[in-house]
Scaffold this active site. Structure first.
Site, mmCIF file in Angstrom:
data_model
loop_
_atom_site.group_PDB
_atom_site.id
_atom_site.type_symbol
_atom_site.label_atom_id
_atom_site.label_comp_id
_atom_site.label_asym_id
_atom_site.label_seq_id
_atom_site.Cartn_x
_atom_site.Cartn_y
_atom_site.Cartn_z
ATOM 1 N N ASP A 258 50.025 55.878 36.842
ATOM 2 C CA ASP A 258 49.893 57.308 36.540
ATOM 3 C C ASP A 258 50.024 58.140 37.826
ATOM 4 O OD1 ASP A 258 49.245 59.701 35.372
ATOM 5 O OD2 ASP A 258 47.359 59.024 34.478
ATOM 6 N N ASP A 318 49.744 65.308 28.250
ATOM 7 C CA ASP A 318 48.808 64.533 27.428
ATOM 8 C C ASP A 318 48.717 65.054 25.997
ATOM 9 O OD1 ASP A 318 48.378 63.367 29.843
ATOM 10 O OD2 ASP A 318 46.194 63.552 29.798
HETATM 11 C C1 GLA Z 1 46.376 61.336 32.738
HETATM 12 C C2 GLA Z 1 47.207 60.546 31.734
HETATM 13 C C3 GLA Z 1 46.314 60.148 30.568
HETATM 14 C C4 GLA Z 1 45.140 59.330 31.083
HETATM 15 C C5 GLA Z 1 44.374 60.114 32.129
HETATM 16 C C6 GLA Z 1 43.305 59.273 32.796
HETATM 17 O O1 GLA Z 1 45.962 62.556 32.210
HETATM 18 O O2 GLA Z 1 48.304 61.278 31.287
HETATM 19 O O3 GLA Z 1 47.051 59.394 29.632
HETATM 20 O O4 GLA Z 1 45.607 58.119 31.607
HETATM 21 O O5 GLA Z 1 45.248 60.583 33.147
HETATM 22 O O6 GLA Z 1 42.668 59.944 33.835
#
Ligand code: GLA
Length: 493
Positions: A258, A318
């Site tokens: 990520d 997200d």
């Molecule tokens: C980001 C990602 C999410 C999750 C969070 C965890 O927002 O896009 O899918 O993994 O981080 O902190």
């Protein structure tokens, strides 16, 4: 005249009370689950009653102060994440109230630190771009579960084991779900040798992997190319090779990587090179590990994802557990269809089915759309306690078969009119899956003509994948009524 004088006097008082007392860099230490302490920095620039600066959230993202002003001796400001701060000078410290959205608030104290403490670490140069050979994994879109959508930072060893048990017991494993993926907040820090270690929520990662494997499933984990993850935990920056080896030693089968704080170190134009670095480390780690990029659709990732041997890459920000978020994401994936195929998939984010923010009609739409999109199917709910209705959606094998079709084509929109959308996905053997979606807030009539599917006559057979029923194909096409936010999902032979 009198009033102006009083106002001027009060103003003077305020300025002297606020005599740049906030100016400087402040660190807030926040205790988190797993025995971890996160750091947030307030970098404040004060001139009299003027206040500017930034918040370095969780040590990983710089966000400028918005709407900064004084209320008596307190300074009040916001950041773009929807978080508000109230800081109150108290001796050589600050008392800080952090207000997350409307409800959650946290009281903390901030200490003055050196300005450089809030700076990101030095940039480690990235290697030149090359093509990393494909790892041969994920020939159909990966299926499994991920902890984030439901559990956030509450995920722990027991939850993961119980979820593995539930995946087998519920019949989901038999239907093809295999990955049990731990998302953010499992990390602690590094030992004396620089090895990444889990926090107290995960006492023994290898034993956990053994357990998940003993249930016939695979274990996934999460990290970041930046120094810290999105939730502020330890990332893999500068330790890529070492972390890939650690993951392999533990028996990890899947890595979600990520971007998060990597944005403080690298430019957007470095995305490919940064993801290539971990890919090369994975290729050398001695274990097949599915490689999942999470970069919110930045940098046209679909054009270079396969070059870094990525098996999937996020195409959006997200998802949230509501109709608007799901529909905005799902119905906007059309232009990406050419980039998906066996081994490398567009990822419109994980499933929200069963989390409670949509009704079952909407969740069926969510699942149908994701399957037509050949999207990874990562359940994001609590498998241990899900309702029969939720399981019925997640475990509909006819719908799953659309997603997992070996041809590996991502579906596309054929028609969009008055809130009705027709999406089709070619299947192996010449059939196609057809979703007739109603995006309207009320039940609506819908028609589908065989011509719209490129057919010159009625198909040989027609099946309703949610009703599990064969239908008699009428001469001109199909028509019916579709509930608000609902779908009719057909297999056309
Ligand atoms: C980001 C990602 C999410 C999750 C969070 C965890 O927002 O896009 O899918 O993994 O981080 O902190």
């Amino acid at each position: 005249m009198k009033k102006t004088l009083v106002a001027a006097f009060l103003g003077l008082l305020l300025i002297s009370a606020n005599a740049a007392v906030l100016d400087g860099t402040w660190r807030i230490d926040q205790a988190r689950r797993g025995g971890v302490t996160l750091h947030t920095f307030l970098v404040l620039r004060q001139k009299g009653t003027e206040l500017a600066g930034k918040v370095v959230v969780n040590d990983g993202v710089d966000l400028p102060l918005r709407k900064a002003h004084f209320e008596g001796p307190d300074a009040v400001f916001s950041i773009d994440w929807g978080t508000d701060y109230r800081v109150h000078p108290e001796g050589d410290k600050l008392r800080v109230t952090i207000i997350y959205g409307a409800k959650d608030r946290e009281e903390a104290s901030a200490v003055r630190v050196a300005e450089t403490d809030a700076n990101p670490p030095a940039v480690i140069p990235l290697a030149a771009l090359e093509v990393v050979p494909a790892n041969g994994l994920a020939q159909t879109p990966p299926m499994g579960w991920n902890s984030w959508n439901h559990f956030g930072d509450k995920v722990d060893d027991a939850t993961v084991r119980e979820t593995a048990d539930a995946m087998v017991r519920s019949g989901m494993a038999a239907a093809g779900y295999v990955f049990i993926n731990i998302d953010d907040t499992w990390e602690n820090g590094r030992d004396a040798k620089g090895n990444l270690v889990p926090n107290t929520k995960f006492p023994d990662m290898k034993a956990l992997a053994d357990y998940v494997h003993s249930r016939g499933l695979k274990l996934g984990i999460y990290s970041s190319p930046g120094p810290v993850t999105c939730a502020g935990y330890e990332g893999s920056y500068g330790h890529e090779e070492q972390d890939a080896k650690t993951f392999a030693e533990w028996g990890i089968d899947y890595l979600k990587y990520d971007w998060c704080s990597a944005g403080r170190i690298y430019q957007d134009s470095d995305l490919q090179a940064a993801y290539q670095k971990m890919s090369q480390a994975l290729a050398r780690c001695g274990r097949p590990i599915v490689y999942s990029l999470c970069e919110y659709g930045m940098g046209d990732v679909w054009t270079w994802g396969p070059k870094v041997a990525a098996n999937l890459w996020r195409t959006t920000g997200d998802i949230q557990d509501n109709w608007k978020s799901m529909a905005d994401i799902g119905f906007n994936q059309n232009r990406l269809a050419p980039y998906a195929g066996p081994g490398h998939w567009n990822d419109p984010d994980m499933l929200e089915i069963g989390n409670g923010g949509m009704n079952n009609t909407e969740y069926r739409t969510h699942f149908s759309l994701w399957c037509l999109l050949a999207a990874p199917l990562m359940a994001g709910n609590d498998l241990r306690t899900m309702s029969a209705a939720t399981l019925k959606i997640l475990n509909n094998r006819e719908v799953i078969a659309i997603d997992q079709d070996p041809l590996g084509k991502q579906g596309e929109r054929r028609e969009e009119r008055e809130g009705i959308e027709i999406w089709t996905k070619p299947l192996a053997g010449g059939s196609q899956a057809v979703g007739v979606f109603n995006r309207n807030d009320q039940e609506s009539p819908a028609t589908l003509t065989w011509a719209q599917l490129g057919l010159s006559a009625a198909p040989k057979a027609l099946r309703d994948a949610w009703q599990h029923r064969d239908l008699e194909p009428a001469a001109g096409g199909w028509n019916g009524r579709i509930p608000a936010h609902g779908v009719v999902l057909l297999i056309v032979k």
